[in-house]
Write a protein that holds these residues in place. Structure first.
Motif, mmCIF file in Angstrom:
data_model
loop_
_atom_site.group_PDB
_atom_site.id
_atom_site.type_symbol
_atom_site.label_atom_id
_atom_site.label_comp_id
_atom_site.label_asym_id
_atom_site.label_seq_id
_atom_site.Cartn_x
_atom_site.Cartn_y
_atom_site.Cartn_z
ATOM 1 N N GLY A 43 40.186 39.072 36.565
ATOM 2 C CA GLY A 43 41.191 38.536 37.472
ATOM 3 C C GLY A 43 40.825 38.565 38.946
ATOM 4 O O GLY A 43 41.633 38.190 39.790
ATOM 5 N N PHE A 44 39.619 39.020 39.281
ATOM 6 C CA PHE A 44 39.205 39.043 40.679
ATOM 7 C C PHE A 44 38.768 37.656 41.121
ATOM 8 O O PHE A 44 38.194 36.897 40.334
ATOM 9 C CB PHE A 44 38.041 40.027 40.880
ATOM 10 C CG PHE A 44 38.463 41.465 40.881
ATOM 11 C CD1 PHE A 44 38.714 42.131 42.066
ATOM 12 C CD2 PHE A 44 38.615 42.151 39.688
ATOM 13 C CE1 PHE A 44 39.107 43.454 42.069
ATOM 14 C CE2 PHE A 44 39.009 43.480 39.680
ATOM 15 C CZ PHE A 44 39.256 44.134 40.870
ATOM 16 N N LYS A 45 39.040 37.342 42.373
ATOM 17 C CA LYS A 45 38.607 36.076 42.967
ATOM 18 C C LYS A 45 37.399 36.365 43.843
ATOM 19 O O LYS A 45 37.413 37.315 44.633
ATOM 20 C CB LYS A 45 39.718 35.458 43.807
ATOM 21 C CG LYS A 45 40.920 35.067 42.993
ATOM 22 C CD LYS A 45 42.018 34.549 43.873
ATOM 23 C CE LYS A 45 43.236 34.256 43.003
ATOM 24 N NZ LYS A 45 44.430 34.100 43.773
ATOM 25 N N LEU A 46 36.387 35.545 43.718
ATOM 26 C CA LEU A 46 35.175 35.708 44.506
ATOM 27 C C LEU A 46 35.391 35.102 45.881
ATOM 28 O O LEU A 46 35.802 33.942 45.998
ATOM 29 C CB LEU A 46 34.001 35.027 43.799
ATOM 30 C CG LEU A 46 32.633 35.239 44.398
ATOM 31 C CD1 LEU A 46 32.261 36.716 44.370
ATOM 32 C CD2 LEU A 46 31.608 34.444 43.614
ATOM 33 N N ARG A 47 35.147 35.867 46.916
ATOM 34 C CA ARG A 47 35.284 35.359 48.281
ATOM 35 C C ARG A 47 34.153 34.372 48.547
ATOM 36 O O ARG A 47 33.016 34.570 48.122
ATOM 37 C CB ARG A 47 35.219 36.510 49.276
ATOM 38 C CG ARG A 47 35.526 36.074 50.690
ATOM 39 C CD ARG A 47 35.651 37.286 51.587
ATOM 40 N NE ARG A 47 36.192 36.946 52.869
ATOM 41 C CZ ARG A 47 35.492 36.407 53.855
ATOM 42 N NH1 ARG A 47 34.238 36.111 53.699
ATOM 43 N NH2 ARG A 47 36.070 36.147 55.022
ATOM 44 N N ASP A 48 34.462 33.284 49.263
ATOM 45 C CA ASP A 48 33.475 32.249 49.538
ATOM 46 C C ASP A 48 32.308 32.743 50.373
ATOM 47 O O ASP A 48 31.180 32.350 50.150
ATOM 48 C CB ASP A 48 34.120 31.057 50.258
ATOM 49 C CG ASP A 48 35.037 30.267 49.354
ATOM 50 O OD1 ASP A 48 34.868 30.364 48.127
ATOM 51 O OD2 ASP A 48 35.913 29.555 49.874
ATOM 52 N N ASN A 71 45.527 45.380 47.883
ATOM 53 C CA ASN A 71 44.512 44.586 47.188
ATOM 54 C C ASN A 71 43.473 45.509 46.567
ATOM 55 O O ASN A 71 43.277 46.634 47.023
ATOM 56 C CB ASN A 71 43.793 43.639 48.148
ATOM 57 C CG ASN A 71 44.638 42.472 48.569
ATOM 58 O OD1 ASN A 71 45.696 42.203 48.008
ATOM 59 N ND2 ASN A 71 44.181 41.770 49.581
ATOM 60 N N GLN A 72 42.799 45.016 45.556
ATOM 61 C CA GLN A 72 41.643 45.691 44.983
ATOM 62 C C GLN A 72 40.419 44.897 45.390
ATOM 63 O O GLN A 72 40.458 43.653 45.410
ATOM 64 C CB GLN A 72 41.736 45.737 43.462
ATOM 65 C CG GLN A 72 42.832 46.631 42.941
ATOM 66 C CD GLN A 72 42.846 46.590 41.426
ATOM 67 O OE1 GLN A 72 43.171 45.565 40.832
ATOM 68 N NE2 GLN A 72 42.490 47.699 40.816
ATOM 69 N N TYR A 73 39.314 45.585 45.673
ATOM 70 C CA TYR A 73 38.085 44.935 46.118
ATOM 71 C C TYR A 73 36.892 45.450 45.329
ATOM 72 O O TYR A 73 36.858 46.615 44.935
ATOM 73 C CB TYR A 73 37.832 45.227 47.604
ATOM 74 C CG TYR A 73 38.870 44.649 48.516
ATOM 75 C CD1 TYR A 73 38.759 43.347 48.989
ATOM 76 C CD2 TYR A 73 39.968 45.402 48.914
ATOM 77 C CE1 TYR A 73 39.730 42.818 49.834
ATOM 78 C CE2 TYR A 73 40.934 44.878 49.759
ATOM 79 C CZ TYR A 73 40.809 43.593 50.218
ATOM 80 O OH TYR A 73 41.753 43.059 51.045
ATOM 81 N N TYR A 139 31.780 39.771 47.882
ATOM 82 C CA TYR A 139 32.884 40.599 47.424
ATOM 83 C C TYR A 139 33.971 39.795 46.757
ATOM 84 O O TYR A 139 34.140 38.615 47.003
ATOM 85 C CB TYR A 139 33.387 41.548 48.502
ATOM 86 C CG TYR A 139 34.297 41.035 49.588
ATOM 87 C CD1 TYR A 139 35.669 40.958 49.384
ATOM 88 C CD2 TYR A 139 33.788 40.723 50.837
ATOM 89 C CE1 TYR A 139 36.521 40.560 50.403
ATOM 90 C CE2 TYR A 139 34.641 40.330 51.862
ATOM 91 C CZ TYR A 139 36.005 40.248 51.648
ATOM 92 O OH TYR A 139 36.837 39.863 52.654
ATOM 93 N N SER A 140 34.665 40.520 45.878
ATOM 94 C CA SER A 140 35.755 39.954 45.083
ATOM 95 C C SER A 140 37.019 40.734 45.391
ATOM 96 O O SER A 140 36.968 41.893 45.787
ATOM 97 C CB SER A 140 35.441 40.094 43.590
ATOM 98 O OG SER A 140 34.182 39.589 43.284
ATOM 99 N N TYR A 141 38.151 40.098 45.188
ATOM 100 C CA TYR A 141 39.428 40.748 45.484
ATOM 101 C C TYR A 141 40.504 40.255 44.529
ATOM 102 O O TYR A 141 40.405 39.203 43.928
ATOM 103 C CB TYR A 141 39.858 40.466 46.925
ATOM 104 C CG TYR A 141 40.145 38.995 47.165
ATOM 105 C CD1 TYR A 141 41.433 38.496 47.050
ATOM 106 C CD2 TYR A 141 39.112 38.102 47.443
ATOM 107 C CE1 TYR A 141 41.690 37.148 47.236
ATOM 108 C CE2 TYR A 141 39.365 36.766 47.631
ATOM 109 C CZ TYR A 141 40.655 36.282 47.524
ATOM 110 O OH TYR A 141 40.889 34.952 47.698
#
Length: 142
Positions: A43-48, A71-73, A139-141
């Motif tokens: 479920g983490f989104k990858l930061r651009d 948030n989780q990172y 990083y992902s969040y």
């Protein structure tokens, strides 16, 4: 004055446009994204954005980031040979390491955590075994 400003802007644009991403940086980014991709399954989104460059044993790189409570990172670093072991550590604004969930496997490492307070944090990436290498930090969040 306007002409001088335009000349400086053109010079800056030319300088940045000439910087090409090397094969090492591309390989390091691919390595980092391979591991970071596993976090997207949770479920983490990858930061651009990402950070890349070179580092060497005893010469870590530190990147400042703004993070938000709640948030989780996951910060993931990938490196090219001859780096054999790399490490990613997150510090709060006072320079104290924050506890996290570390992952390490040869030339890739990650750490995950949830900040208790929003603010500035520092992410340190370093080679702990091997030689100088190219790296990429993503990083992902959630």
């Amino acid at each position: 004055m306007k002409r001088l400003f335009l000349t400086l802007v053109c010079a800056l644009y030319t300088t940045t446009a000439l910087h090409a991403v090397g094969d090492g940086e591309v390989a390091a980014r691919r390595t980092a994204l391979d591991i970071a991709g596993a976090f997207t399954n949770e479920g983490f989104k990858l930061r651009d954005g990402y950070w890349s460059g070179s580092f060497a044993p005893g010469k870590p790189k530190v990147i400042q980031v703004n993070l938000y409570a709640g948030n989780q990172y996951y910060f993931t670093v990938g490196a090219t040979p001859p780096a054999k072991k790399v490490l990613v550590t997150v510090y709060d604004e006072t320079g104290k390491p924050v506890p996290g969930e570390p992952f390490q496997d040869t030339s890739v490492a990650a750490t995950g955590f949830s900040p208790e307070n929003s603010g500035i944090f520092f992410v340190k990436v370093e080679v702990v075994e091997g030689g100088p290498a190219d790296f990429c930090l993503v990083y992902s969040y959630k």
